[in-house]
Design an enzyme around this catalytic site. Structure first.
Site, PDB file in Angstrom:
ATOM      1  N   CYS A  40     -25.029   1.251 -12.143  1.00  0.00           N
ATOM      2  CA  CYS A  40     -25.342  -0.179 -12.148  1.00  0.00           C
ATOM      3  C   CYS A  40     -26.386  -0.489 -11.072  1.00  0.00           C
ATOM      4  O   CYS A  40     -27.558  -0.211 -11.263  1.00  0.00           O
ATOM      5  CB  CYS A  40     -24.074  -1.006 -12.016  1.00  0.00           C
ATOM      6  SG  CYS A  40     -24.293  -2.670 -12.645  1.00  0.00           S
ATOM      7  N   TYR A  74     -13.784  -6.090   0.657  1.00  0.00           N
ATOM      8  CA  TYR A  74     -12.985  -5.910   1.876  1.00  0.00           C
ATOM      9  C   TYR A  74     -11.583  -6.473   1.679  1.00  0.00           C
ATOM     10  O   TYR A  74     -10.622  -6.011   2.264  1.00  0.00           O
ATOM     11  CB  TYR A  74     -13.632  -6.620   3.069  1.00  0.00           C
ATOM     12  CG  TYR A  74     -14.849  -5.907   3.592  1.00  0.00           C
ATOM     13  CD1 TYR A  74     -14.764  -4.607   4.096  1.00  0.00           C
ATOM     14  CD2 TYR A  74     -16.086  -6.530   3.580  1.00  0.00           C
ATOM     15  CE1 TYR A  74     -15.885  -3.948   4.565  1.00  0.00           C
ATOM     16  CE2 TYR A  74     -17.211  -5.880   4.051  1.00  0.00           C
ATOM     17  CZ  TYR A  74     -17.103  -4.588   4.551  1.00  0.00           C
ATOM     18  OH  TYR A  74     -18.211  -3.936   5.008  1.00  0.00           O
ATOM     19  N   GLU A  87     -17.732   4.968 -14.698  1.00  0.00           N
ATOM     20  CA  GLU A  87     -16.522   5.303 -13.933  1.00  0.00           C
ATOM     21  C   GLU A  87     -15.265   4.638 -14.479  1.00  0.00           C
ATOM     22  O   GLU A  87     -14.160   5.085 -14.191  1.00  0.00           O
ATOM     23  CB  GLU A  87     -16.720   4.963 -12.440  1.00  0.00           C
ATOM     24  CG  GLU A  87     -16.808   3.485 -12.086  1.00  0.00           C
ATOM     25  CD  GLU A  87     -18.221   2.912 -12.111  1.00  0.00           C
ATOM     26  OE1 GLU A  87     -19.063   3.445 -12.865  1.00  0.00           O
ATOM     27  OE2 GLU A  87     -18.489   1.910 -11.414  1.00  0.00           O
ATOM     28  N   HIS A  98     -20.998   0.938 -16.236  1.00  0.00           N
ATOM     29  CA  HIS A  98     -20.069   1.600 -15.316  1.00  0.00           C
ATOM     30  C   HIS A  98     -19.292   2.713 -16.006  1.00  0.00           C
ATOM     31  O   HIS A  98     -18.156   2.489 -16.448  1.00  0.00           O
ATOM     32  CB  HIS A  98     -19.083   0.575 -14.744  1.00  0.00           C
ATOM     33  CG  HIS A  98     -19.728  -0.429 -13.857  1.00  0.00           C
ATOM     34  ND1 HIS A  98     -19.905  -0.222 -12.522  1.00  0.00           N
ATOM     35  CD2 HIS A  98     -20.269  -1.637 -14.133  1.00  0.00           C
ATOM     36  CE1 HIS A  98     -20.515  -1.268 -11.990  1.00  0.00           C
ATOM     37  NE2 HIS A  98     -20.753  -2.146 -12.946  1.00  0.00           N
ATOM     38  N   ASP A 130       7.386 -12.313   0.172  1.00  0.00           N
ATOM     39  CA  ASP A 130       6.138 -13.084   0.246  1.00  0.00           C
ATOM     40  C   ASP A 130       6.362 -14.442  -0.419  1.00  0.00           C
ATOM     41  O   ASP A 130       6.978 -14.512  -1.488  1.00  0.00           O
ATOM     42  CB  ASP A 130       5.004 -12.398  -0.541  1.00  0.00           C
ATOM     43  CG  ASP A 130       4.612 -11.057   0.039  1.00  0.00           C
ATOM     44  OD1 ASP A 130       5.020 -10.764   1.168  1.00  0.00           O
ATOM     45  OD2 ASP A 130       3.894 -10.308  -0.656  1.00  0.00           O
ATOM     46  N   ILE A 131       5.846 -15.492   0.208  1.00  0.00           N
ATOM     47  CA  ILE A 131       5.991 -16.826  -0.389  1.00  0.00           C
ATOM     48  C   ILE A 131       5.329 -16.871  -1.769  1.00  0.00           C
ATOM     49  O   ILE A 131       5.879 -17.365  -2.735  1.00  0.00           O
ATOM     50  CB  ILE A 131       5.356 -17.894   0.534  1.00  0.00           C
ATOM     51  CG1 ILE A 131       6.192 -18.023   1.812  1.00  0.00           C
ATOM     52  CG2 ILE A 131       5.263 -19.252  -0.174  1.00  0.00           C
ATOM     53  CD1 ILE A 131       5.637 -18.993   2.821  1.00  0.00           C
ATOM     54  N   SER A 142       0.799  -1.241   0.000  1.00  0.00           N
ATOM     55  CA  SER A 142       0.000   0.000   0.000  1.00  0.00           C
ATOM     56  C   SER A 142       0.823   1.279   0.000  1.00  0.00           C
ATOM     57  O   SER A 142       0.427   2.275   0.581  1.00  0.00           O
ATOM     58  CB  SER A 142      -0.961   0.060   1.203  1.00  0.00           C
ATOM     59  OG  SER A 142      -1.754  -1.073   1.253  1.00  0.00           O
TER      60      SER A 142
HETATM   61  N1  GLN Z   1     -25.944  -6.821  -8.249  1.00  0.00           N
HETATM   62  C1  GLN Z   1     -26.433  -6.188  -9.441  1.00  0.00           C
HETATM   63  C2  GLN Z   1     -26.412  -7.141 -10.619  1.00  0.00           C
HETATM   64  O1  GLN Z   1     -25.707  -8.127 -10.616  1.00  0.00           O
HETATM   65  C3  GLN Z   1     -25.647  -4.927  -9.734  1.00  0.00           C
HETATM   66  C4  GLN Z   1     -24.234  -5.183 -10.113  1.00  0.00           C
HETATM   67  C5  GLN Z   1     -23.358  -3.969 -10.062  1.00  0.00           C
HETATM   68  O2  GLN Z   1     -23.709  -2.967  -9.444  1.00  0.00           O
HETATM   69  N2  GLN Z   1     -22.188  -4.051 -10.649  1.00  0.00           N
HETATM   70  O3  GLN Z   1     -27.078  -6.901 -11.598  1.00  0.00           O
END
Ligand code: GLN
Length: 552
Positions: A384, A57, A512, A510, A151-152, A17
């Site tokens: 999405c 996570y 983004e 998406h 790291d292994i 990081s």
């Molecule tokens: N869970 C929703 C689906 O599979 C939205 C997926 C997402 O936001 N990338 O359609």
């Protein structure tokens, strides 16, 4: 005959990081600024075939490439910094490598041989590295190894790099080691010992780094640099101090200033143009002209882990830079909203984004946020899942379709306004089976979307299993939620937008993943513009407002 590419192998030491991915992306940018063609690859030592099945996570955002690979979020940095699309060849995991080798073994391709890490796994890694160079005809291929030396898991990758350094001409490869200099507060000192140890670790594997990039949260003095050069046996001009900067888009400029670009060119004996970073300079200087801060809320269930929304965060920044806005992102926990808590955090926002997500936890909180945006005419951008949530909210509260939901969250909902895609019904495997990658979308003329894009046909990247249920299309349109983006055969809803609202738009894809600092995405630009207008003309809803009390 194709020119053989030069290779830069980038490893990490001391701690993770420290921004190795960003550093590699920034080196890519300064080389591209010299007119060179660069390709970048991330080698990930984990055994998952790709991060698509991992929890945010564990892994942060899953970045999706145009050709539909679910990849490491560093690929997002590569695309944003080099302004080039990468492909699935740019992310190689140990899982993929082992899968390929074991599949070959099952087919009998190894003719009775014993399959071993060296040479079979290392050969496959080397094949993947060389393939990227061949397919992109890049002048320079940057290869980043995930994790830290020692790291292994990364051993087979480092061994493959060691072999490549011997196989290729010495002058055609360059090993860059990114380390971290811890700061001791009591004595106000930067320590080089962990860097020395990590270089020793690398040498133990047979790799002597040519360049050391010393990341630090404090200024690195000349004597610290000389010490690193001496103890790690690298040239003094090959010790590159890289202090943490607030704005990540300043990193290419910081690296250029250290002279690393010219060092790399000299090492490879490459001729190139003088660096042109003017576009980049402009991005950095623009960002400093700030006015009143815009408050954008991101409502998600992983808000304590911001890496999960990396590309969304960056896309907001890109649009804001273009419009000279300084944005404060407010992270709003959908789980809290769901419990009826902290609804007042929605007040005072100039715009709300509901990003991507999977699973039921936090959904009711996101629906509340969508309702708040609709009723108070606060700009809303649904990405999405954010589009799906916007449709569920509209179904429940405007169309009065009681318990409307997505069949992802409630299998027995009487109104599955979001439902599984037909081609998804028979699929049982989780990995790599969604609707993935780039698809075309046709925009309805004069819609909010068409105005934002200034186009009638667009290409966007997808990652989902569910979609808007066409059974409800007419009912929604008749009541003011229209579908301004459809697949070319008109079967799939790709964009939904609310009439009689300044900006409430959701997309099934998406955006983004396409935004770049020098080319903000049209939907984010339109959203930031609408949020600015909301702030300047309509005014934020005061915290004292009654909204929320009866929603809790
Ligand atoms: N869970 C929703 C689906 O599979 C939205 C997926 C997402 O936001 N990338 O359609």
């Amino acid at each position: 005959m194709a020119v053989k590419p030069k290779y830069i192998f980038c490893t990490g030491g001391v701690v993770s990081s420290v921004g190795k991915g960003l550093t590699v992306a920034a080196i890519g940018r300064i080389l591209k600024a010299r007119g060179l063609k660069v390709a970048i690859q991330k080698l990930d030592p984990y055994l998952n075939v790709d991060p698509g099945t991992m929890s945010p996570y564990q892994h942060g955002e899953v970045f999706v490439t145009a050709d539909g690979a679910e990849t490491d979020l560093d690929l997002g940095h590569y695309e944003r910094f080099t302004d080039e699309n990468v492909s699935r060849l740019s992310n190689v995991t140990a899982g993929q490598v082992y899968l390929t080798v074991i599949e070959k073994e099952r087919k009998g391709d190894y003719l009775g041989g014993t399959i071993q890490v060296v040479p079979h796994i290392t050969n496959e890694i080397k094949r993947c590295i060389k393939l990227l160079g061949q397919q992109t005809s890049a002048d320079v291929v940057l290869v980043e190894v995930g994790g830290t030396a020692g790291d292994i898991e990364s051993l087979p990758f480092l061994e493959a790099l060691r072999q490549l350094r011997t196989e290729l001409k010495r002058r055609d490869t360059l090993s860059v080691h990114v380390t971290f200099l811890p700061h001791i507060g009591a004595t106000d000192e930067l320590k080089t010992k962990p860097t020395q140890h990590s270089v020793r670790e690398l040498r133990g594997i047979g790799i002597q780094p040519n360049v050391i990039i010393a990341r630090s949260d404090h200024p690195v003095t000349e004597d610290i640099m000389s010490k690193i050069a001496l103890f790690c046996d690298v040239d003094e001009d090959a010790v590159i101090p890289l202090e943490t900067v607030k704005n990540i888009y300043a990193v290419p400029l910081s690296i250029e200033e250290t002279g690393l670009g010219d060092f790399i060119l000299n090492h490879f004996r490459l001729d190139a143009d003088p660096p042109d970073l003017s576009e980049w300079q402009e991005i950095i200087s623009k960002r400093r002209e700030v006015r009143d801060r815009l408050r954008i809320g991101i409502v998600g269930k992983y808000v304590e882990l911001r890496d999960a929304y990396m590309s969304v965060k960056e896309s907001i920044a890109h649009a804001a830079i273009r419009q000279n806005q300084d944005v404060e992102i407010r992270w709003i926990h959908s789980g809290e909203l769901e419990k009826g808590k902290r609804l007042d955090e929605l007040h005072g926002l100039d715009g709300i984004i509901v990003p991507s997500g999977f699973g039921y936890r936090g959904i009711e909180g996101k629906i509340k946020a969508a309702r708040y945006a609709r009723e108070n005419k606060v700009p809303y951008l649904g990405l999405c899942l954010g589009m799906q949530v916007m449709c569920i909210e509209f179904a429940r509260n405007v169309l009065q379709l009681e318990d409307a939901n997505s069949s992802e969250f409630d299998m027995s909902t009487p109104h599955p306004v979001i439902d599984l895609m037909a081609e998804q019904r028979a699929i049982t495997d989780m990995g790599g089976t969604m609707r993935l990658g780039e698809y075309p979308c046709i925009l309805q003329p004069r819609s909010l979307a068409a105005q934002a894009y200034q186009a009638d046909r667009i290409m966007e990247r997808h990652r989902h299993r569910f979609e808007f249920n066409n059974h409800y299309r007419e009912t929604f349109s008749a009541s003011g939620l229209s579908f301004s983006g459809l697949s070319p055969d008109r079967v799939l809803v790709e964009i939904a937008e609310l009439q009689d609202h300044p900006f409430m738009l959701g997309c099934q894809f998406h955006p983004e993943f396409l935004s770049r600092p020098n080319r903000p995405h049209p939907l984010f630009s339109a959203f930031i513009e609408a949020s600015t207008e909301y702030r300047d003309e309509i005014g934020r809803i005061s915290v004292e407002s009654a909204w929320g009390k009866d929603q809790a």
